[in-house]
Design an enzyme around this catalytic site. Structure first.
Site, mmCIF file in Angstrom:
data_model
loop_
_atom_site.group_PDB
_atom_site.id
_atom_site.type_symbol
_atom_site.label_atom_id
_atom_site.label_comp_id
_atom_site.label_asym_id
_atom_site.label_seq_id
_atom_site.Cartn_x
_atom_site.Cartn_y
_atom_site.Cartn_z
ATOM 1 N N ASP A 98 8.839 -0.093 -2.657
ATOM 2 C CA ASP A 98 9.427 -0.617 -1.416
ATOM 3 C C ASP A 98 10.938 -0.440 -1.495
ATOM 4 O OD1 ASP A 98 6.807 -1.459 -1.083
ATOM 5 O OD2 ASP A 98 7.346 -3.453 -0.341
ATOM 6 N N LYS A 160 8.672 -1.074 6.858
ATOM 7 C CA LYS A 160 8.593 -2.496 6.523
ATOM 8 C C LYS A 160 9.747 -3.234 7.178
ATOM 9 C CE LYS A 160 8.904 -5.481 2.395
ATOM 10 N NZ LYS A 160 8.944 -5.499 0.916
ATOM 11 N N LYS A 189 4.412 -2.752 7.414
ATOM 12 C CA LYS A 189 4.371 -3.962 6.588
ATOM 13 C C LYS A 189 5.303 -5.013 7.172
ATOM 14 C CE LYS A 189 5.270 -5.718 1.898
ATOM 15 N NZ LYS A 189 5.522 -5.365 0.483
#
Length: 229
Positions: A98, A160, A189
């Site tokens: 991430d 995300k 996400k």
């Protein structure tokens, strides 16, 4: 490519990244969240890079993945450092990456830079799932759209919403905008501020296919947490 797009709502409860990114997290804390992740069959644990090896060891023999963060939480590292950090994390056992974009560059509308740094991390990830944190709380809708498009062009797996360390977390409106922007082939996400099962359902209904939360146990037990992330 694991975008989690084919799964129904019930299974998305198990598509959570069980998260502990606090600076003061100890080894015992990491072991605890790994045990919780095994108990509830979460998708992954998300930990800082220094804790990847420990988490990998704790989760040995299970299908729970190890996720880590790159350029976290400000995104202000150089592109090259983010790539090196990614390679080191994978060497230590990370299954998912991430990364935080350079938010200053996004505010300058230098989306070519954003695309380039994502490409470097995607290349360094050697085929692992990569999620691009755009930190929605600092961006206009136009900037969010352009950052998502840069991530899509760079072949990232997910976009995300948040680090959980900014001025705000995920919102249903942002998740919906991100889903509309990237289409069906990428994951979205939602992270930050998801405290209970109702929050999770709202995010999923608006297009989220993965949830990042430190409140995973509370969500699974149908209670609520006051955790910031």
């Amino acid at each position: 490519r694991d975008t989690d797009r084919s799964r129904g709502l019930g299974d998305v409860y198990k598509r959570q990244d069980h998260t502990l990114l606090k600076a003061f997290a100890t080894s015992e804390d990491i072991k605890k969240i790994c045990e919780e992740a095994k108990k509830y069959d979460f998708k992954s644990v998300c930990v800082n890079p220094a804790n990847v090896s420990l988490a990998k060891s704790c989760l040995s023999g299970t299908d729970v993945l190890v996720c880590t963060v790159i350029g976290f939480p400000l995104g202000a590292n150089t592109k090259e450092v983010k790539a090196l950090e990614t390679m080191d994390a994978i060497h230590n056992g990370a299954d998912e990456i991430d990364m935080v974009i350079n938010i200053g560059k996004a505010k300058e509308h230098d989306f070519a830079y954003i695309e380039d740094e994502i490409k470097l991390v995607v290349a360094a990830s050697a085929g692992k799932t990569t999620k691009v944190i755009i930190e929605t709380c600092y961006l206009t809708d136009e900037e969010k759209i352009n950052c998502c498009l840069a991530a899509k062009r760079a072949n990232a797996t997910f976009v995300k919403t948040s680090t959980g360390f900014g001025t705000g977390g995920a919102s249903a409106e942002d998740v919906k905008l991100m889903r509309e922007t990237v289409g069906e082939e990428m994951g979205v996400k939602a992270s930050g501020g998801i405290h209970n099962i109702q929050d999770l359902e709202t995010m999923v209904e608006n297009g989220a296919t993965r949830i990042g939360a430190s409140s995973g146990v509370a969500i699974m037990e149908n209670s609520s947490s006051k955790s910031e992330y």
